[in-house]
Design a protein around this motif. Structure first.
Motif, PDB file in Angstrom:
ATOM      1  N   LEU A  49      13.982  33.045 -21.848  1.00 43.09           N
ATOM      2  CA  LEU A  49      13.364  33.387 -21.287  1.00 43.09           C
ATOM      3  C   LEU A  49      13.220  33.594 -20.003  1.00 43.09           C
ATOM      4  O   LEU A  49      12.683  34.705 -19.776  1.00 43.09           O
ATOM      5  N   ALA A  50      13.797  33.138 -19.274  1.00 39.71           N
ATOM      6  CA  ALA A  50      13.976  33.952 -17.188  1.00 39.71           C
ATOM      7  C   ALA A  50      15.017  34.681 -17.153  1.00 39.71           C
ATOM      8  O   ALA A  50      14.581  35.559 -16.584  1.00 39.71           O
ATOM      9  N   ASP A  51      15.557  34.984 -17.961  1.00 39.13           N
ATOM     10  CA  ASP A  51      16.097  36.326 -18.254  1.00 39.13           C
ATOM     11  C   ASP A  51      14.775  37.472 -18.294  1.00 39.13           C
ATOM     12  O   ASP A  51      15.443  38.441 -18.048  1.00 39.13           O
ATOM     13  N   PRO A  78      13.989  43.806 -14.670  1.00 41.15           N
ATOM     14  CA  PRO A  78      13.786  45.032 -13.749  1.00 41.15           C
ATOM     15  C   PRO A  78      12.709  45.297 -13.864  1.00 41.15           C
ATOM     16  O   PRO A  78      11.894  45.572 -12.835  1.00 41.15           O
ATOM     17  N   ARG A  79      11.951  45.804 -15.406  1.00 36.43           N
ATOM     18  CA  ARG A  79      10.707  46.245 -15.226  1.00 36.43           C
ATOM     19  C   ARG A  79       9.638  44.528 -15.340  1.00 36.43           C
ATOM     20  O   ARG A  79       8.765  45.312 -14.836  1.00 36.43           O
ATOM     21  N   ALA A 105       6.701  45.640 -12.535  1.00 38.23           N
ATOM     22  CA  ALA A 105       5.326  45.297 -13.247  1.00 38.23           C
ATOM     23  C   ALA A 105       4.752  43.800 -11.746  1.00 38.23           C
ATOM     24  O   ALA A 105       3.718  43.611 -12.593  1.00 38.23           O
ATOM     25  N   GLY A 106       5.369  43.416 -11.454  1.00 36.69           N
ATOM     26  CA  GLY A 106       4.995  42.192 -11.067  1.00 36.69           C
ATOM     27  C   GLY A 106       4.352  40.893 -12.096  1.00 36.69           C
ATOM     28  O   GLY A 106       3.610  39.961 -12.039  1.00 36.69           O
ATOM     29  N   ALA A 161       1.392  50.859 -15.637  1.00 33.90           N
ATOM     30  CA  ALA A 161       1.156  51.741 -14.487  1.00 33.90           C
ATOM     31  C   ALA A 161       2.716  51.668 -14.017  1.00 33.90           C
ATOM     32  O   ALA A 161       2.068  52.623 -13.210  1.00 33.90           O
ATOM     33  N   VAL A 162       3.596  50.498 -14.199  1.00 38.83           N
ATOM     34  CA  VAL A 162       4.389  50.720 -13.425  1.00 38.83           C
ATOM     35  C   VAL A 162       5.227  51.946 -14.661  1.00 38.83           C
ATOM     36  O   VAL A 162       5.898  53.139 -14.140  1.00 38.83           O
TER      37      VAL A 162
END
Length: 208
Positions: A52-54, A59-60, A64-65, A129-130
C-alpha cells in the motif's frame, strides 16, 4: 483509512473484508484467490511486489495529492468489493407512475459506506484534474514545437531567397542554377553557383 475500515467491518460482506485485508496488508499479486471468470487481483506485472505504501508514494498519487485513504478507496474499488460500493448508488428514487428516475438523481437510502464513497469520488476528481493538466501541457508543448519548426522553416526559406538574390546580383540577374547549366564547368558561373546551392541546402537541413 480508519473510517473506511470501520465501514467495511460494519456493513461489508466477507468478500469485502477479505479484499480490504488484501489492500491494506498484502503484497500486490501475492493472493491466489480468484473471482468471476477466474479473474485475479493485481495481474499487471507493474503491480507485483508493491505494498500500500508504494501505491501511496507513486508519482501520480503524489502529484494528485492523494492521502492513504484515497488510495485505499481506489484499490478497494478495483476488487470484488466494488459491488458493495456500486449497488446502493444504483438504487435511485423513481417516479411512482412512470418509474423513471427522478432528476436530479437521488439514492433511496443513505449509502452504508459514505466515507469510502467520498474518498473514492475525491480521488477520481483529483486524478482527473492532474490528467487534464498533463494533457494540456502536452498540447502546449506540441504546439510550441510546431511553431518553432514553422519559424525555422521560414528562416531557412529566407536564407535561401537571400542567397539566391545575392547570386542574381553577382551574376547580372541570372539565377545560380541557370548559370550552372549554361556555363561550362570551371567558368565563373559554375563557381558562383556552388556556394549558393550549398548555402540553400544547409539552410533547408537546419530547418528540417
Amino acid at each position: 483509512t480508519a473510517a473506511i475500515v470501520d465501514e467495511v467491518e460494519t456493513h461489508g460482506s466477507e468478500t469485502d473484508l477479505e479484499c480490504l485485508t488484501y489492500v491494506l496488508d498484502c503484497v500486490a499479486g501475492s493472493s491466489d484467490v480468484t473471482f468471476q471468470h477466474g479473474w485475479s487481483r493485481d495481474a499487471a506485472p507493474s503491480h507485483n511486489g508493491k505494498r500500500l505504501a508504494d501505491f501511496v508514494a507513486h508519482p501520480r498519487s503524489r502529484g494528485a495529492g492523494l492521502l492513504e485513504a484515497h488510495v485505499v478507496a481506489q484499490r478497494l474499488y478495483t476488487t470484488a468489493a466494488f459491488r458493495s460500493i456500486n449497488t446502493p448508488l444504483r438504487n435511485l428514487a423513481t417516479h411512482p407512475v412512470t418509474k423513471e428516475v427522478i432528476l436530479p438523481p437521488k439514492i433511496v437510502e443513505p449509502h452504508p459506506m459514505p466515507c469510502t464513497v467520498a474518498f473514492l469520488y475525491d480521488a477520481l476528481k483529483r486524478m482527473r484534474a492532474v490528467a487534464e493538466l498533463e494533457e494540456g501541457e502536452s498540447h502546449c508543448t506540441s504546439h510550441k514545437a510546431e511553431v518553432e519548426a514553422g519559424s525555422e522553416a521560414q528562416a531557412g526559406q529566407s536564407v535561401a531567397l537571400t542567397v539566391e538574390a545575392e547570386a542574381d546580383s553577382e551574376g547580372e540577374g541570372v539565377l545560380p542554377e541557370k548559370r550552372g547549366i549554361d556555363t561550362p564547368p570551371g567558368g565563373s558561373g559554375a563557381a558562383t553557383a556552388a556556394p549558393a546551392d550549398d548555402a540553400a541546402a544547409e539552410a533547408a537541413a537546419a530547418a528540417s
